[in-house]
Design an enzyme around this catalytic site. Structure first.
Site, PDB file in Angstrom:
ATOM      1  N   TYR A 270      -9.971  -0.734  -0.543  1.00 35.34           N
ATOM      2  CA  TYR A 270      -8.880  -0.523  -1.048  1.00 35.34           C
ATOM      3  C   TYR A 270      -8.936   1.043  -1.419  1.00 35.34           C
ATOM      4  CZ  TYR A 270      -4.824  -0.216  -4.366  1.00 35.34           C
ATOM      5  OH  TYR A 270      -3.580  -0.165  -5.214  1.00 35.34           O
TER       6      TYR A 270
ATOM      7  N   ASP B 277       2.329  -3.926  -9.575  1.00 43.11           N
ATOM      8  CA  ASP B 277       2.111  -5.176 -10.295  1.00 43.11           C
ATOM      9  C   ASP B 277       2.254  -5.298 -11.942  1.00 43.11           C
ATOM     10  OD1 ASP B 277       1.090  -5.415  -7.698  1.00 43.11           O
ATOM     11  OD2 ASP B 277      -1.081  -5.403  -8.353  1.00 43.11           O
TER      12      ASP B 277
ATOM     13  N   HIS C  32       0.868  -1.224   0.011  1.00 39.46           N
ATOM     14  CA  HIS C  32       0.046  -0.167  -0.111  1.00 39.46           C
ATOM     15  C   HIS C  32       0.781   1.292   0.131  1.00 39.46           C
ATOM     16  CE1 HIS C  32      -3.796  -1.738   0.256  1.00 39.46           C
ATOM     17  NE2 HIS C  32      -3.395  -2.732   0.944  1.00 39.46           N
TER      18      HIS C  32
ATOM     19  N   SER D 175      -2.498 -11.776 -11.364  1.00 42.92           N
ATOM     20  CA  SER D 175      -2.791 -12.398 -12.652  1.00 42.92           C
ATOM     21  C   SER D 175      -3.402 -11.209 -13.561  1.00 42.92           C
ATOM     22  CB  SER D 175      -3.883 -13.547 -12.332  1.00 42.92           C
ATOM     23  OG  SER D 175      -5.069 -13.068 -11.815  1.00 42.92           O
TER      24      SER D 175
END
Ligand code: GLA
Length: 394
Positions: free
Chosen positions: A222, A172, A35, A127
């Site tokens: 989030y 990511d 985060h 993913s």
């Protein structure tokens, strides 16, 4: 991996043509720095040996034909007009990439794509970033686009932000595209400068414990965390106008202004400020091959995520607690957005079999829920699969 690649190739040949490229795009772990990416801070992820594989070929039309082998589903879209979101979820990860390329003035023609993989979906192993980066990389090869690595990551991130509607940070996509075997990547999420740190000690394994919990809550929570951090920055700016993100905030300055912030906002900010510091210290640990100290920082990171950032859950806490009392475990913490998914554990090679057995049985005993355990290796980022790679894997 080879059987998966062969399966995608066969499927592509059966449906389309024998001329195509194959791209392998990995999932990721985040060793430390959770985060912090959307707070312009530091992260330390690594690409892993679980990937999405895509076979691709231009088809000379204005149509995109997509085949998701794991979902046993297909999708077709005319891309001569404006690209719109699909009702189905999965095509949006791919359509978003085409949309972003177009917005950056790259001309994408029609193409065929078959994909599938072994990155567990929704487990916090990215993913979706692997899929976005994989397609993006593949399209640069099909249509000869020259895009620098940093820009590639931005395009893939924006595809997810704008087309899938998840306000994720850049970590990511960046690591999936730019990972290196045996190396963790320290990314400065403000400047996008990055540096590799060795993570190739043969005696230490990265083990993921998957709770199997996939909570939608994660997305709304989030976004709440993101806005709480922004709220903190807005208030702190009043006292020091140069502050534009939590990256600019020191712990002592934050403590001085504790009473000006709502208690929750203060806790969120404190966690982020401390986590940024931990990432930098953890990089030093890697340079000194000091995995004990690295592991301790992972425990501290988990504590902050649990108590101050409040994104953990009973299952993740139980896993960290069991791991902490297990022989051969150097560190453990929840990983990714939180509220489910996996914990990441550093375990000595010697104790690995016992660790796997013990954590599975203790977790099942305590929570009456099954646990999946994956042993992972730090691997390379998104790349074209060559015949050589396939033969050497056999
Ligand atoms: C998700 C997001 C990342 C990052 C992590 C938390 O994985 O996609 O950008 O914010 O959560 O560290």
């Amino acid at each position: 991996m080879t059987p998966l690649i062969r399966k995608i190739e066969r499927e592509f040949e059966n449906r389309f043509t024998e001329e195509y490229i194959v791209v392998k795009s990995p999932g990721r772990v985040n060793l430390i720095g959770e985060h912090t990416d959307y707070n312009e801070g530091f992260v330390l992820p690594a690409a892993i040996d679980k990937s999405i594989v895509l076979a691709l070929s231009p088809n000379g039309t204005d149509t995109v034909r997509l085949v998701a082998t794991d979902m046993d589903d297909t999708f077709e879209s005319d891309i001569s007009e404006e690209i719109t979101q699909s009702q189905k979820k999965w095509p949006n990860y791919l359509l978003g990439v085409i949309d972003q390329l177009r917005k950056n003035d790259f001309i994408v023609g029609g193409f065929d794509c078959v994909f599938g993989g072994n990155v567990p979906i929704g487990a916090g192993l990215s993913s979706s970033a692997a899929l976005e980066g994989g397609l993006l990389f593949g399209l640069t090869k099909l249509f000869n686009f020259e895009i620098p690595p940093t820009k590639m990551a931005r395009i893939a991130q924006k595809a997810e932000n704008e087309f899938v509607g998840v306000q994720c940070g850049i970590m990511d996509q960046f690591i999936s595209l730019n990972g290196k075997a045996g190396q963790a990547l320290k990314l400065d999420c403000r400047s996008l400068d990055y540096e590799y740190y060795p993570f190739n000690n043969d005696n230490i394994r990265i083990v993921l414990c998957d709770t199997g919990i996939r909570r939608d809550l994660a997305t709304s929570e989030y976004n709440i965390r993101r806005s709480q951090c922004e709220q903190g920055v807005n208030t702190l700016q009043e006292f020091q106008p140069g502050i534009t993100s939590l990256r600019d905030v020191s712990l002592s300055f934050l403590l001085q202004h504790k009473t000006e912030l709502p208690p929750d906002v203060f806790k969120r900010c404190k966690y982020v400020v401390e986590e940024n510091k931990r990432v930098l210290q953890a990089c030093n640990d890697l340079q000194q091959n000091s995995f004990e100290s690295f592991g301790q920082r992972m425990y501290q990171s988990h504590l902050g995520l649990r108590i101050e950032y409040e994104v953990s859950c009973k299952e993740l806490d139980t896993l960290v607690e069991i791991a902490q009392n297990q022989k051969g475990v150097l560190g453990a913490r929840m990983m990714g957005g939180g509220f489910g998914g996996c914990t990441i554990n550093l375990v000595t090679k010697e104790q690995l079999p016992v660790f796997k057995k013990q954590i599975t049985s203790k977790y099942e005993q305590k929570l009456d829920q099954p646990l999946s355990v994956y042993d992972t290796k730090v691997s390379g980022g998104t790349h074209l699969v060559t015949e050589g790679e396939l033969t050497s894997a056999n």
